[in-house]
Design a protein around this motif. Structure first.
Motif, short mmCIF file in Angstrom:
data_model
loop_
_atom_site.label_atom_id
_atom_site.label_comp_id
_atom_site.label_asym_id
_atom_site.label_seq_id
_atom_site.Cartn_x
_atom_site.Cartn_y
_atom_site.Cartn_z
N GLN A 186 68.05 52.77 46.63
CA GLN A 186 68.89 51.63 46.97
C GLN A 186 69.51 51.70 48.36
N ASP A 201 69.44 44.22 37.71
CA ASP A 201 69.54 45.29 36.72
C ASP A 201 69.89 44.76 35.34
N ASN A 209 71.57 50.53 36.13
CA ASN A 209 71.52 51.55 37.20
C ASN A 209 70.12 52.08 37.42
#
Length: 528
Positions: free
Chosen positions: A391, A474, A515
């Protein structure tokens, strides 16, 4: 659009003779002409198959006229000109008319059905149609999608599916849940089979082949325990390729498996250390790969034998793993972070090296490949450590690769693996969360879309079609409208993840949890 074509005018003339005799008798009345004309058609239907990149196929029928008519006879056809076009004029041999059609070249994937109406008329404008002459010819054109071969579908890595989809038709088709699995890769596809790499909790890695129709197992091949990693599969011809790393060395292997049987075929060796990989890039008779003990090495293998055709060094050594080259007929495009190299595909000779003035190091991994766009433009991330799984955020760069110049740098930084379709780059960022459509030529933002919740973070890769783009956060998987009007949610599902699309219109999702946590679920949605 309905198209009407009139052709083949035939004039039927009546010859009338008046007889006279003595005695001043009245002339014999002329009989009223009788219309007996009729038509039959053969065949009454046809089916054809074409390809996503060239949807042109041929259809034809013959119509036979019987009987007679007192005046002109004009053959006329009506058809949907968005799908079909006349292939020449309607021809006539005696009482038989022949009409030939071709489907349009740019239809894209899908199933196209319709009818051609044939009729015989009294004039070209066809205001008056002879009774018993209207007949219908039905056609079906099936255009399956291309296979999902490698990273972002193809050797251009553009994530583009040339099809117009109807979100109202989307529905869940099946789910495969692999017990004791730590994570699943993005799926590759060939015809009605998909291939996915499975990492188990004990370190065992295997590639599985499933039916795209129902998710049923076809075969699996285990590579044993691999302590570093294995790539998503790539597939071309009858071969599946998975890059694996057992130990830091010069003899790690791209394993080659028969796509139909799951039988081991051969290995192709390369150097690497501490690496995770994007899939190799097959192209024609070659298989291209990026690795090296310290990164920066381009490999070209012969697909049929596994022999090394050539290897050469790029100019950057900040990316050790996760990058896969882009390839076209002439060149191999190799991104090393500090540099973008263009190599001759046949020989490996360097054609051009361009320095990246905006490179920012974010780790040794990249997770993606250069995206090959129009006119030889290449789109990459300015830095490493990004591409939808890690990320880190970086701007996008566009290179004129062969000319050796930078076209533009995006104003904002992004995190997902982009898609490029019809001159538009689709990519998403977090902080704030936003999906942007960028002009491929200038990098300017054309429009933006925000997910419903500010708590959602974009992940994974984007896939673009002609009328929508698929994107994951997500929490959700979305289909967002593109084209006319403001972007809007057309469809959503509670299965975010890494996505690909099969030739039989299945959206395949290797599901990721909160996550970016990997799961053991592979979910398929029917797109038609």
């Amino acid at each position: 659009m309905l198209m009407r074509i009139g052709a083949s005018v035939i004039v039927m003339a009546m010859c009338v003779t008046a007889c006279s005799g003595g005695g001043g008798s009245s002339p014999t009345p002329t009989p009223t002409p009788t219309t007996t004309i009729a038509a039959t058609i053969s065949p009454e239907s046809q089916a054809a198959t074409a390809t996503e990149n060239n949807s042109e196929a041929s259809f034809s029928f013959e119509a036979t006229r019987t009987g007679s008519a007192p005046g002109a006879v004009v053959a006329d056809v009506q058809y949907d000109s968005k799908i079909l076009m006349l292939d020449g004029l309607i021809t006539q041999t005696g009482n038989v008319y022949k009409a030939s059609f071709k489907s349009a070249k740019g239809l894209g994937g899908g199933k196209f059905t319709g009818k051609v109406t044939f009729r015989l008329c009294q004039e070209t404008a066809c205001a008056n149609v002879y009774p018993n002459t209207t007949r219908e010819f039905s056609y079906t054109l099936d255009v399956p999608l291309d296979d999902w071969v490698t990273q972002q579908r193809n050797a251009s890595h553009n994530g583009y599916v040339h099809a117009t989809l109807n979100a109202a038709s989307f529905k869940k088709a099946w789910e495969w849940n692999a017990q004791f699995t730590e994570r699943l890769s993005t799926a590759a596809t060939k015809a009605d089979s998909l291939f996915v790499t499975r990492h188990d909790v004990d370190g065992t890695v295997a590639v599985h082949a499933l039916s795209t129709a129902d998710g049923s197992a076809r075969w699996s091949y285990s590579f044993g325990r691999i302590h570093y990693g294995a790539s998503s599969p790539a597939v071309s011809g009858n071969q599946v390729y998975v890059a694996t790393m057992v130990t830091s060395s010069g003899n790690n292997k791209i394993e080659v498996i028969d796509s139909a049987s799951g039988r081991y075929l051969r290995s192709m060796e390369f150097a690497s250390q501490w690496s995770n990989f994007s899939p190799p890039t097959p192209y024609g008779s070659d298989v291209h790969f990026a690795s090296g003990y310290y990164g920066g090495v381009a490999y070209n293998f012969v697909a049929e034998t596994g022999n090394l055709r050539w290897t050469t060094n790029g100019g950057g050594y900040s990316i050790w793993d996760g990058m896969t080259p882009a390839v076209d007929d002439k060149y191999v495009y190799f991104y090393g972070g500090e540099t973008l190299d263009v190599f001759d595909r046949a020989t490996g000779a360097q054609v051009k090296r361009t320095t990246n003035p905006h490179f920012v190091w974010g780790g040794y991994s990249y997770y993606g490949g250069p995206i090959l766009g129009a006119n030889g433009n290449l789109v990459v991330y300015a830095g490493s450590g990004t591409g939808g799984i890690q990320q880190w955020s970086h701007p996008l760069l566009s290179f004129a690769a062969v000319q050796g110049t930078v076209n533009w740098k995006s104003q904002d930084a992004y995190v997902t693996t982009p898609a490029l379709a019809n001159g538009v780059i689709y990519v998403a960022r977090n902080g704030p969360q936003r999906l942007d459509a960028l002009n491929e030529t200038t990098g300017a933002v054309l429009w933006s879309w925000n997910p419903p919740s500010s708590l959602e973070k974009f992940i994974g890769n984007l896939v673009a079609t002609d009328n929508m783009v698929f994107a994951s956060t997500d929490q959700k998987l979305y289909a967002i409208s593109i084209g006319n009007g403001a972007p809007a949610i057309l469809w959503e599902a509670d299965t975010p993840g890494l996505i690909s699309v099969s030739s039989d219109f299945k959206l395949l999702v290797a599901v990721r949890g909160p996550n970016l946590a990997p799961t053991s679920r592979l979910v398929a949605y029917s797109l038609r």
